[in-house]
Motif scaffolding. Structure first.
Motif, PDB file in Angstrom:
ATOM      1  N   LEU A   1       1.048  -0.900   0.118  1.00  0.00           N
ATOM      2  CA  LEU A   1       0.171   0.063   0.030  1.00  0.00           C
ATOM      3  C   LEU A   1       0.880   1.352   0.082  1.00  0.00           C
ATOM      4  N   THR A   2       1.982   1.195   0.799  1.00  0.00           N
ATOM      5  CA  THR A   2       2.952   2.447   0.735  1.00  0.00           C
ATOM      6  C   THR A   2       3.148   2.748  -0.794  1.00  0.00           C
ATOM      7  N   LEU A   3       3.723   1.419  -1.410  1.00  0.00           N
ATOM      8  CA  LEU A   3       4.365   1.790  -2.931  1.00  0.00           C
ATOM      9  C   LEU A   3       3.437   2.116  -3.646  1.00  0.00           C
ATOM     10  N   LEU A   4       1.828   1.508  -3.666  1.00  0.00           N
ATOM     11  CA  LEU A   4       0.981   1.951  -4.448  1.00  0.00           C
ATOM     12  C   LEU A   4       0.667   3.390  -4.452  1.00  0.00           C
ATOM     13  N   SER A   5       0.670   3.887  -2.997  1.00  0.00           N
ATOM     14  CA  SER A   5      -0.098   5.218  -2.774  1.00  0.00           C
ATOM     15  C   SER A   5       1.262   6.301  -3.068  1.00  0.00           C
ATOM     16  N   GLY A   6       2.332   5.986  -3.620  1.00  0.00           N
ATOM     17  CA  GLY A   6       3.395   6.796  -4.078  1.00  0.00           C
ATOM     18  C   GLY A   6       4.200   7.415  -2.999  1.00  0.00           C
ATOM     19  N   GLN A   7       4.119   7.202  -1.750  1.00  0.00           N
ATOM     20  CA  GLN A   7       4.953   7.520  -0.976  1.00  0.00           C
ATOM     21  C   GLN A   7       6.379   7.189  -0.748  1.00  0.00           C
ATOM     22  N   LEU A   8       6.868   6.304  -1.673  1.00  0.00           N
ATOM     23  CA  LEU A   8       8.176   5.916  -2.149  1.00  0.00           C
ATOM     24  C   LEU A   8       8.776   6.383  -3.293  1.00  0.00           C
ATOM     25  N   ASP A   9       8.042   7.651  -3.742  1.00  0.00           N
ATOM     26  CA  ASP A   9       8.421   8.288  -4.919  1.00  0.00           C
ATOM     27  C   ASP A   9       9.831   9.278  -4.770  1.00  0.00           C
ATOM     28  N   HIS A  10      10.136   9.526  -3.263  1.00  0.00           N
ATOM     29  CA  HIS A  10      11.231  10.305  -3.035  1.00  0.00           C
ATOM     30  C   HIS A  10      12.632   9.183  -2.976  1.00  0.00           C
ATOM     31  N   ARG A  11      12.243   7.852  -2.816  1.00  0.00           N
ATOM     32  CA  ARG A  11      13.488   6.949  -3.021  1.00  0.00           C
ATOM     33  C   ARG A  11      14.060   6.545  -3.945  1.00  0.00           C
ATOM     34  N   PRO A  12      15.496   6.823  -4.433  1.00  0.00           N
ATOM     35  CA  PRO A  12      15.962   6.597  -5.647  1.00  0.00           C
ATOM     36  C   PRO A  12      16.115   5.160  -6.340  1.00  0.00           C
ATOM     37  N   GLU A  13      15.723   4.162  -5.359  1.00  0.00           N
ATOM     38  CA  GLU A  13      15.986   2.838  -5.889  1.00  0.00           C
ATOM     39  C   GLU A  13      14.791   2.513  -6.622  1.00  0.00           C
ATOM     40  N   LEU A  14      13.788   3.031  -6.378  1.00  0.00           N
ATOM     41  CA  LEU A  14      12.332   2.551  -7.361  1.00  0.00           C
ATOM     42  C   LEU A  14      12.553   3.140  -8.688  1.00  0.00           C
ATOM     43  N   PRO A  15      12.606   4.446  -9.137  1.00  0.00           N
ATOM     44  CA  PRO A  15      12.739   4.493 -10.388  1.00  0.00           C
ATOM     45  C   PRO A  15      14.019   4.003 -11.179  1.00  0.00           C
ATOM     46  N   ILE A  16      15.078   4.106 -10.396  1.00  0.00           N
ATOM     47  CA  ILE A  16      16.085   3.134 -11.117  1.00  0.00           C
ATOM     48  C   ILE A  16      15.886   1.686 -11.456  1.00  0.00           C
ATOM     49  N   LEU A  17      15.329   0.872 -10.449  1.00  0.00           N
ATOM     50  CA  LEU A  17      14.623  -0.439 -10.572  1.00  0.00           C
ATOM     51  C   LEU A  17      13.900  -0.437 -11.809  1.00  0.00           C
ATOM     52  N   LEU A  18      12.739   0.421 -11.760  1.00  0.00           N
ATOM     53  CA  LEU A  18      11.717   0.422 -12.910  1.00  0.00           C
ATOM     54  C   LEU A  18      12.506   0.570 -14.269  1.00  0.00           C
ATOM     55  N   ASP A  19      13.310   1.542 -14.434  1.00  0.00           N
ATOM     56  CA  ASP A  19      13.906   1.715 -15.686  1.00  0.00           C
ATOM     57  C   ASP A  19      14.764   0.567 -16.139  1.00  0.00           C
ATOM     58  N   LEU A  20      15.419  -0.077 -15.217  1.00  0.00           N
ATOM     59  CA  LEU A  20      16.267  -1.307 -15.531  1.00  0.00           C
ATOM     60  C   LEU A  20      15.391  -2.440 -15.818  1.00  0.00           C
ATOM     61  N   LEU A  21      14.116  -2.779 -15.341  1.00  0.00           N
ATOM     62  CA  LEU A  21      13.342  -3.735 -15.491  1.00  0.00           C
ATOM     63  C   LEU A  21      12.408  -3.501 -16.967  1.00  0.00           C
ATOM     64  N   ALA A  22      12.373  -2.042 -17.052  1.00  0.00           N
ATOM     65  CA  ALA A  22      11.486  -1.777 -18.319  1.00  0.00           C
ATOM     66  C   ALA A  22      12.423  -1.998 -19.484  1.00  0.00           C
ATOM     67  N   GLU A  23      13.741  -1.872 -19.615  1.00  0.00           N
ATOM     68  CA  GLU A  23      14.761  -2.199 -20.373  1.00  0.00           C
ATOM     69  C   GLU A  23      14.895  -3.565 -20.552  1.00  0.00           C
ATOM     70  N   ALA A  24      14.790  -4.303 -19.610  1.00  0.00           N
ATOM     71  CA  ALA A  24      15.098  -5.694 -19.658  1.00  0.00           C
ATOM     72  C   ALA A  24      13.839  -6.336 -20.295  1.00  0.00           C
ATOM     73  N   GLU A  25      12.402  -5.875 -19.790  1.00  0.00           N
ATOM     74  CA  GLU A  25      11.234  -6.214 -20.359  1.00  0.00           C
ATOM     75  C   GLU A  25      11.109  -6.135 -21.664  1.00  0.00           C
ATOM     76  N   GLU A  26      11.559  -4.909 -22.501  1.00  0.00           N
ATOM     77  CA  GLU A  26      11.577  -4.594 -23.795  1.00  0.00           C
ATOM     78  C   GLU A  26      12.375  -5.751 -24.469  1.00  0.00           C
ATOM     79  N   ARG A  27      13.695  -5.934 -23.980  1.00  0.00           N
ATOM     80  CA  ARG A  27      14.506  -6.859 -24.783  1.00  0.00           C
ATOM     81  C   ARG A  27      14.157  -8.329 -24.776  1.00  0.00           C
ATOM     82  N   ALA A  28      13.705  -8.682 -23.438  1.00  0.00           N
ATOM     83  CA  ALA A  28      13.306 -10.209 -23.109  1.00  0.00           C
ATOM     84  C   ALA A  28      11.975 -10.550 -23.235  1.00  0.00           C
ATOM     85  N   GLY A  29      10.966  -9.394 -22.698  1.00  0.00           N
ATOM     86  CA  GLY A  29       9.697 -10.023 -22.591  1.00  0.00           C
ATOM     87  C   GLY A  29       9.482 -10.142 -21.026  1.00  0.00           C
ATOM     88  N   ALA A  30       8.132  -9.890 -20.856  1.00  0.00           N
ATOM     89  CA  ALA A  30       7.839 -10.379 -19.311  1.00  0.00           C
ATOM     90  C   ALA A  30       7.872 -11.506 -18.829  1.00  0.00           C
TER      91      ALA A  30
END
Length: 80
Positions: free
Chosen positions: A7-36
């Motif tokens: 719930l904390t994650l979904l509510s956007g309360q972690l937007d200030h943490r640098p790990e989240l956008p970095i992980l999301l970017d890394l995973l988006a690139e990998a998903e684009e290359r390899a697929g979900a």
């Protein structure tokens, strides 16, 4: 892995943490290359440096990034 409940994650309360956008970017690139579907299997498979899910759970984001780089270089290899 982010030391927060869903719930904390979904509510956007972690937007200030640098790990989240970095992980999301890394995973988006990998998903684009390899697929979900491949990523779902890959994250639990044992690779040259161990299981990527274990790196995430221990918050070793550098090792997880290395796992993703290995995936990009050699692909998802299934061996017996």
């Amino acid at each position: 892995m982010l030391d927060a409940d869903p719930l904390t994650l979904l509510s956007g309360q972690l937007d200030h943490r640098p790990e989240l956008p970095i992980l999301l970017d890394l995973l988006a690139e990998a998903e684009e290359r390899a697929g979900a579907a491949v990523l779902r299997r890959w994250v639990r498979a044992t690779g040259p440096a161990g299981r990527p899910i274990d790196h995430l759970l221990t918050r070793d984001f550098g090792a997880f990034e290395n796992d993703l780089a290995t995936l990009a270089q050699r692909g998802f290899i299934v061996s017996n």
